[in-house]
Design a protein around this motif. Structure first.
Motif, PDB file in Angstrom:
ATOM      1  N   LYS A   1       0.861  -1.176   0.000  1.00 47.13           N
ATOM      2  CA  LYS A   1       0.000   0.000   0.000  1.00 47.13           C
ATOM      3  C   LYS A   1       0.900   1.230   0.000  1.00 47.13           C
ATOM      4  CE  LYS A   1      -2.369  -0.836   3.756  1.00 47.13           C
ATOM      5  NZ  LYS A   1      -3.400  -0.700   4.828  1.00 47.13           N
TER       6      LYS A   1
ATOM      7  N   GLN B   1      -9.622   3.800   9.311  1.00 50.67           N
ATOM      8  CA  GLN B   1      -9.728   4.004   7.869  1.00 50.67           C
ATOM      9  C   GLN B   1      -9.251   5.404   7.474  1.00 50.67           C
ATOM     10  OE1 GLN B   1     -10.581   1.806   5.318  1.00 50.67           O
ATOM     11  NE2 GLN B   1      -9.749   3.522   4.160  1.00 50.67           N
ATOM     12  N   LEU B   2      -9.604   6.400   8.266  1.00 48.30           N
ATOM     13  CA  LEU B   2      -9.162   7.762   7.976  1.00 48.30           C
ATOM     14  C   LEU B   2      -7.643   7.886   8.043  1.00 48.30           C
ATOM     15  CD1 LEU B   2     -11.890   9.739   9.966  1.00 48.30           C
ATOM     16  CD2 LEU B   2     -11.554   9.817   7.481  1.00 48.30           C
TER      17      LEU B   2
ATOM     18  N   ASP C   1      -5.523   5.390   7.583  1.00 49.47           N
ATOM     19  CA  ASP C   1      -4.985   4.635   6.446  1.00 49.47           C
ATOM     20  C   ASP C   1      -5.076   5.462   5.162  1.00 49.47           C
ATOM     21  OD1 ASP C   1      -4.258   2.369   7.863  1.00 49.47           O
ATOM     22  OD2 ASP C   1      -6.174   1.347   7.542  1.00 49.47           O
ATOM     23  N   THR C   2      -6.196   6.132   4.985  1.00 49.56           N
ATOM     24  CA  THR C   2      -6.378   6.966   3.787  1.00 49.56           C
ATOM     25  C   THR C   2      -5.323   8.068   3.728  1.00 49.56           C
ATOM     26  OG1 THR C   2      -8.750   6.520   3.719  1.00 49.56           O
ATOM     27  CG2 THR C   2      -7.980   8.493   2.566  1.00 49.56           C
TER      28      THR C   2
ATOM     29  N   GLN D   1      -1.801   6.882   2.781  1.00 51.89           N
ATOM     30  CA  GLN D   1      -1.584   6.457   1.395  1.00 51.89           C
ATOM     31  C   GLN D   1      -1.682   7.594   0.379  1.00 51.89           C
ATOM     32  OE1 GLN D   1      -3.896   2.799   0.486  1.00 51.89           O
ATOM     33  NE2 GLN D   1      -4.175   2.640   2.709  1.00 51.89           N
ATOM     34  N   GLU D   2      -2.070   8.790   0.834  1.00 49.89           N
ATOM     35  CA  GLU D   2      -2.260   9.911  -0.094  1.00 49.89           C
ATOM     36  C   GLU D   2      -0.923  10.607  -0.370  1.00 49.89           C
ATOM     37  OE1 GLU D   2      -3.082  12.039  -2.716  1.00 49.89           O
ATOM     38  OE2 GLU D   2      -4.984  11.189  -1.997  1.00 49.89           O
TER      39      GLU D   2
ATOM     40  N   LYS E   1      -4.008  17.171  -0.434  1.00 47.36           N
ATOM     41  CA  LYS E   1      -5.062  16.218  -0.104  1.00 47.36           C
ATOM     42  C   LYS E   1      -4.757  15.479   1.199  1.00 47.36           C
ATOM     43  CE  LYS E   1      -6.470  15.381  -4.916  1.00 47.36           C
ATOM     44  NZ  LYS E   1      -6.538  14.372  -6.009  1.00 47.36           N
ATOM     45  N   ARG E   2      -3.482  15.161   1.410  1.00 50.22           N
ATOM     46  CA  ARG E   2      -3.113  14.450   2.644  1.00 50.22           C
ATOM     47  C   ARG E   2      -3.366  15.318   3.865  1.00 50.22           C
ATOM     48  NH1 ARG E   2       1.449  13.271   1.294  1.00 50.22           N
ATOM     49  NH2 ARG E   2       2.867  14.549   2.560  1.00 50.22           N
TER      50      ARG E   2
ATOM     51  N   ASP F   1      -6.943  15.092   4.642  1.00 49.94           N
ATOM     52  CA  ASP F   1      -7.238  13.781   5.221  1.00 49.94           C
ATOM     53  C   ASP F   1      -6.798  13.721   6.686  1.00 49.94           C
ATOM     54  OD1 ASP F   1      -8.250  12.888   2.814  1.00 49.94           O
ATOM     55  OD2 ASP F   1      -6.401  11.871   2.198  1.00 49.94           O
TER      56      ASP F   1
END
Length: 563
Positions: free
Chosen positions: A187, A494-495, A497-498, A501-502, A507-508, A511
């Motif tokens: 990932k 999940q947040l 993890d998102t 990976q950004e 955008k990161r 997030d």
């Protein structure tokens, strides 16, 4: 006390001791901090000097709260600030942080480190051929492979403080030769520079027993500008000396002596010449005394150190109920605490409103919103939950609402903050018993094992908000990492993890702030204030003081005494 965040973030014991967080918490990767002019605080304050202005030689006397419980920084007992500061002299940090929270590359260890593929994400590291461990062995791709095996979380016998980033690695391979390392991610992991820093030799990661216990008393293998001369746990000292086999720039200092000094004794120890600097730890009395000491100068910067209150949400805890945690948090007036502790030392006394970004970061947002102090809302919520006022305290089903606040002894600011909390909680019908425990036992026997209802300590963060902090907030029943309160949710996982990976910085950041809002909603922990970053430093000391983010690691080759 202080812990370091693992990238790892380190904790600091309750306003006194610092923990290192494994990952980070301020800068957004390479975005860095705002200009100092916009915040009124220097990015760093270290009496910067050219090397030819420094004496060749000397002993730098460095106070610590404790010698490391483990010299393996990645083992759960080892991720403490004092240890992290020491390890920077004797272990490789391929990706050093700069004062402004950007991240560099130490070419003494790696000649290059680049993304060679984005899908899948592949990083290629080229090792400096001069780099050798103290056992004579050349650095190798196998060191990277062994660290990944130990830290990826697949074998829970390895008692790790964080698996962040390593758990996302699919494989580590030899490239064209032993000095060429190729790491392929299953990932994407945006903060890949948070990994392998510090780098450990494969021998330290050989098996779980070696990982957990083999380095408990001493670093067995080193590779830095200094090496270990001796460690004396009875005298509570450790002495490092120049390593003649070091292939980089020769350090100016002959030795660095680390000595355990109780916090109340720091100022006297400095005045008597027993130490050469000390952290003022947000203590106004220490601050004023340092200002009046003719041999000292107070240095301050935007420092990645913040105080918080961790709540124990484990199933066996009285605070297992999320709504009860939130009610307790709303009863804490962080504005009053901040003004009381910081008011005479700096202008900015606003509380910290973010768990993942610190003030000064370009991407900092105050997400505390509806969770801010509101005594009436706190009382109403406690009533709703069935905790009814009964005398001075509330009670439910015959049980009083009384909480154990565990702090380390000998930390005046922890005691002061605890007493303020005690008064504030009484106003909403919640009892606080302040339990002061020996500083040396605070993390190992209390925080790490969940032996508290509430606790205070400081996180020292770094340039990697996810790499440093994910292990604090991610809930994995198989591995606590640094989530000492055992609080979390699938949504928060999940947040995080998102965000991890950004690869797009903007955008990161969005997030990461979304994840922070969920951390608030869970009543995970309460940020209180960011440190003043104030240190008392001997006037003759050059290239050392309040370093901003350039403490991971300190540049030991440049520290010295002015001619």
């Amino acid at each position: 006390m202080r812990r370091r965040m693992a990238a790892i973030v380190a904790p600091v014991a309750a306003l006194g001791l610092l923990l290192a967080a494994c990952g980070g918490g301020s800068g957004g990767g390479d975005k860095g901090l705002q200009d100092a002019g916009t915040t009124g605080v220097k990015t760093s304050d270290i009496n910067e000097q050219p090397l030819d202005k420094l004496k060749d030689g000397g002993d730098f006397k460095w106070p610590v709260d404790q010698l490391p419980d483990n010299w393996n920084y990645y083992q759960v007992d080892g991720t403490v600030l004092d240890g992290a500061n020491m390890f920077g002299a004797i272990l490789p940090y391929p990706f050093p942080q700069n004062a402004d929270a950007t991240v560099g590359l130490d070419k003494n260890y790696l000649t290059s480190a680049e993304i060679v593929s984005k899908d899948p994400q592949v990083i290629e590291y080229k090792i400096n051929p001069k780099a050798k461990w103290s056992n004579g062995r050349q650095f190798s791709w196998e060191d990277f492979s062994a660290m990944t095996t130990a830290l990826n979380g697949k074998n829970t016998a390895y008692q790790v403080s964080s698996t962040t980033g390593y758990e996302d690695i699919a494989k580590v391979e030899k490239g064209t030769d032993d000095l060429d390392v190729k790491v392929t991610f299953a990932k994407k992991f945006a903060e890949w520079k948070s990994l392998f820093s510090p780098l450990y030799p494969k021998e330290a990661m050989a098996d779980a027993t070696t990982f957990n216990k083999g380095w408990a008393q001493k670093a067995q293998i080193t590779a830095g500008p200094f090496k270990i001369k001796n460690v004396d746990y009875t005298a509570k000292t450790a002495v490092f000396e120049r390593d003649p086999n070091w292939w980089g720039d020769k350090p100016k200092l002959d030795t660095v002596t680390y000595k355990v000094v109780d916090r109340p004794a720091l100022a006297d120890a400095f005045a008597n010449g027993q130490i050469d600097f000390y952290n003022l730890n947000n203590d106004i009395n220490a601050f004023k005394r340092a200002q009046s000491d003719p041999n000292a100068v107070v240095r301050q910067s935007t420092y990645p150190d913040y105080t918080h209150m961790t709540l124990n949400g484990a199933s066996s805890s009285i605070l297992a109920d999320k709504d009860l945690r939130l009610a307790v948090m709303r009863g804490v007036d962080t504005v009053t605490i901040s003004k009381s502790i910081l008011g005479q030392m700096q202008k900015d006394t606003t509380p910290l409103g973010n768990h993942l970004y610190l003030k000064g970061s370009k991407t900092y947002e105050d997400n505390s919103g509806q969770y801010k102090f509101d005594v009436n809302a706190a009382k109403a919520e406690l009533d709703k939950l069935g905790w009814k006022q009964s005398g001075d305290l509330r009670a439910k089903d015959g049980k009083q609402l009384k909480l154990r606040l565990v702090i380390p002894s000998g930390t005046p600011i922890s005691q002061q903050t605890g007493q303020i909390l005690q008064s504030q909680m009484k106003a909403i019908g919640v009892g606080i018993d302040i339990v002061a425990v020996p500083s040396a036992e605070f993390f190992k026997n209390y925080v790490n094992v969940g032996n508290f209802d509430l606790t205070l300590f400081r996180w020292i963060s770094n340039s990697f908000p996810i790499g440093g902090s994910k292990g604090i907030y991610y809930l994995d029943p198989k591995n606590i990492n640094q989530n000492y309160g055992h609080i979390g949710s699938d949504k928060l996982n999940q947040l995080l993890d998102t965000a991890a990976q950004e690869l797009d910085d903007t955008k990161r950041a969005a997030d990461i702030n979304a994840a922070d809002k969920e951390i608030w909603a869970l009543g995970h922990q309460l940020p209180i204030f960011q440190s003043t970053g104030a240190f008392a430093v001997r006037k003759t000391l050059g290239n050392f003081g309040s370093p901003g983010y350039a403490n991971n690691p300190y540049d030991y080759t440049k520290i010295g005494f002015v001619k």
